[in-house]
Design a protein around this motif. Sequence first.
Motif, PDB file in Angstrom:
ATOM      1  N   UNK A  89       0.828  -1.206   0.000  1.00  0.00           N
ATOM      2  CA  UNK A  89       0.000   0.000   0.000  1.00  0.00           C
ATOM      3  C   UNK A  89       0.862   1.256   0.000  1.00  0.00           C
ATOM      4  N   UNK A  90       1.944   1.234   0.778  1.00  0.00           N
ATOM      5  CA  UNK A  90       2.848   2.387   0.825  1.00  0.00           C
ATOM      6  C   UNK A  90       3.517   2.596  -0.529  1.00  0.00           C
ATOM      7  N   UNK A  94       3.359   5.932  -3.082  1.00  0.00           N
ATOM      8  CA  UNK A  94       4.530   6.632  -3.605  1.00  0.00           C
ATOM      9  C   UNK A  94       4.493   6.700  -5.124  1.00  0.00           C
ATOM     10  N   UNK A  95       4.058   5.610  -5.748  1.00  0.00           N
ATOM     11  CA  UNK A  95       3.989   5.576  -7.211  1.00  0.00           C
ATOM     12  C   UNK A  95       2.929   6.559  -7.702  1.00  0.00           C
ATOM     13  N   UNK A  96       1.774   6.573  -7.041  1.00  0.00           N
ATOM     14  CA  UNK A  96       0.694   7.484  -7.424  1.00  0.00           C
ATOM     15  C   UNK A  96       1.122   8.946  -7.288  1.00  0.00           C
ATOM     16  N   UNK A  97       1.998   9.215  -6.304  1.00  0.00           N
ATOM     17  CA  UNK A  97       2.473  10.585  -6.088  1.00  0.00           C
ATOM     18  C   UNK A  97       3.596  10.967  -7.047  1.00  0.00           C
ATOM     19  N   UNK A  98       4.064   9.989  -7.820  1.00  0.00           N
ATOM     20  CA  UNK A  98       5.138  10.268  -8.768  1.00  0.00           C
ATOM     21  C   UNK A  98       6.512  10.356  -8.139  1.00  0.00           C
ATOM     22  N   UNK A  99       6.662   9.836  -6.936  1.00  0.00           N
ATOM     23  CA  UNK A  99       7.949   9.906  -6.241  1.00  0.00           C
ATOM     24  C   UNK A  99       8.898   8.806  -6.702  1.00  0.00           C
ATOM     25  N   UNK A 100      10.183   9.077  -6.598  1.00  0.00           N
ATOM     26  CA  UNK A 100      11.176   8.028  -6.776  1.00  0.00           C
ATOM     27  C   UNK A 100      11.076   7.095  -5.568  1.00  0.00           C
ATOM     28  N   UNK A 133      13.398  17.029   9.644  1.00  0.00           N
ATOM     29  CA  UNK A 133      12.146  16.656   9.017  1.00  0.00           C
ATOM     30  C   UNK A 133      12.426  15.780   7.802  1.00  0.00           C
ATOM     31  N   UNK A 134      12.254  14.478   7.946  1.00  0.00           N
ATOM     32  CA  UNK A 134      12.343  13.580   6.812  1.00  0.00           C
ATOM     33  C   UNK A 134      11.011  13.614   6.081  1.00  0.00           C
ATOM     34  N   UNK A 135      11.069  13.634   4.764  1.00  0.00           N
ATOM     35  CA  UNK A 135       9.844  13.651   3.977  1.00  0.00           C
ATOM     36  C   UNK A 135       9.321  12.225   3.869  1.00  0.00           C
ATOM     37  N   UNK A 136       8.300  11.902   4.656  1.00  0.00           N
ATOM     38  CA  UNK A 136       7.780  10.539   4.705  1.00  0.00           C
ATOM     39  C   UNK A 136       7.233  10.069   3.368  1.00  0.00           C
ATOM     40  N   UNK A 137       6.859  10.997   2.510  1.00  0.00           N
ATOM     41  CA  UNK A 137       6.312  10.604   1.210  1.00  0.00           C
ATOM     42  C   UNK A 137       7.392  10.089   0.270  1.00  0.00           C
ATOM     43  N   UNK A 138       8.651  10.231   0.666  1.00  0.00           N
ATOM     44  CA  UNK A 138       9.746   9.810  -0.213  1.00  0.00           C
ATOM     45  C   UNK A 138      10.512   8.601   0.319  1.00  0.00           C
ATOM     46  N   UNK A 158       5.936  -4.048 -11.972  1.00  0.00           N
ATOM     47  CA  UNK A 158       4.576  -4.138 -12.492  1.00  0.00           C
ATOM     48  C   UNK A 158       3.860  -2.787 -12.430  1.00  0.00           C
ATOM     49  N   UNK A 159       4.260  -1.943 -11.485  1.00  0.00           N
ATOM     50  CA  UNK A 159       3.649  -0.606 -11.353  1.00  0.00           C
ATOM     51  C   UNK A 159       4.379   0.442 -12.194  1.00  0.00           C
TER      52      UNK A 159
END
Length: 415
Positions: A89-90, A94-100, A133-138, A158-159
Motif C-alpha cells: 500500500x505504501x 509513492x507511485x501514485x504521487x510520482x515519487x522516486x 524533518x524527513x519527507x515521509x512521502x519519499x 509491475x507498477x
Amino acid sequence: MAALENFISVISSLDSEALRVVPERCVQVRHKGAKCLRCAEVCAAGAISYDGEDVIIDGEECIGCGTCATACPTCALEAVHPADAELSAALAERVAAGDEIVVACARALSRARRRAEEAAEAASGLLRRAPVDFDASRILQVVCLGRLDESFYAECAARGVSAVTLAGDSCETCKYHRGGKLAREAADSAGALLDAHGCEFERSFVSPLPPRCYEGGAAAGALDFDPAKRATIATLREMTAAAAKEAAADALALGAEKEEEPEARYVKVSEDGTLPQFVPVRRNRVMNSLRRVGEPVRDEVTCRLWGQVSIDTDACTSCRMCATFCPTGAITRFQDEDGAIGVDHRPYRCVQCRLCEDICMTGALSVSDAVSLDDFEHGRVHHIPMDPPAWTPNKPDSIFTKMNQVIGGEHNSFF
C-alpha cells in the motif's frame, strides 16, 4: 535435532507483534529429516541459532527485521512490521504521487538524523540538538533491507517503476550485517526474474540516505537539507519499541481474561495420505506481477524462489514420500485406473525448500535452481511414471514381503 513437539513450541515463541509464525508450514515441523535452517542462517539479530543439535530461539532478541521471513521458502515466518500488504500500500501511494522509490533501513535513518542534527548544531552555534524533518512521502521505512523479498521488486516493476534506491548504512560493519547480505541476494534474484521477462530494472544500494530525501532550503549546505525545520519523525526502531510497549500494556490489561493457548500438535495427514499443502500468497504476488511485466524473453531462469525436481526412476523405490511431505503440492501422487502410479511435478509451485531431496532415502531426487520459463509461465505439469512397488504397505505380510525382497536368496529360510 529437537523433537517435533519441542520444535513447534520453540518456533512458535517467535510469534509477536513484529513476526507471525505458521508452524505447520515449517519443513522442520513437517519432517524431522529436513535440513533447512535458513531462518537461523540469516537471522540478523541472532535470535534464531543452531548449536549443532537443536534450534535455539530467543524471542527477546528478535528485532522484527523480517529477514527470516524473506529467507523462509514456505512463508512459515511472515513479517508484520510492516506486513506485506502495508508495504504494498505504501509503495502504491509513492507511485501514485510520482515519487522516486527509496527504501531505507532504521540504521540509515538514525545515522542520517544524527548527522543532520550535528550539522544544524554547528550552523546555529547552539548547544542543542535540532530534530530533522524527513519527507515521509519519499521514504519507505523498514528495520532492515533484508525485509525486502522478490515480490516487492516484482510489484515495483509491475507498477512501472524502473529503479529503486536502497539506503543502508555500511551493511558490512552493521551488527545486523546478515540482513544486508540477504537483501542483495533477494535483489539479484528479483533482477534475474525481471531480466528474463525483458524488464530493465535498476537496484541501487547507497549509503547514507540520498540527499533528495531531505527537504531542501538555503541552510541545507553540503547535506542538502534545511536544519531550521523543527518537525520530528521517529525511526522505525523507535516505532517498533513504542508498538511493543503498547502491546505489552494491552497484554497485561487483558491477561486475566486471556484464554490459555492450546498445546502445539502434530500436523495432521489428510485423507489422501499427504500433509496439508498450500501456495504462499507472496508466491502468487510474484507471479501476478511478472505476468503484468510481460512475456518471458528467455528459456530458463535461475533464482532462489523456484526449483526444478528431477527423479532418477532407476534408483526410486516408488515410496512417493516426496509427495506426502511436499508443502506446496509441487509434487503430487497419481494412480490411474489401469494401476499405473507415479508423481506429477509442477515447477511453478516449487519453493526450493529441498525437503523432498532431504528425505529421499535412496538419493533418487534432486532439486535444481534453474527453471524452464515455459513451465513456469504456463503451469506445465511433468508426469513421472514409476514402477509399482513389489510390496504393499499396511498389509499383514508387508514387513515379511519387504524384508524377503531386500535380503532374498538363500536367506529366505530365516522367514
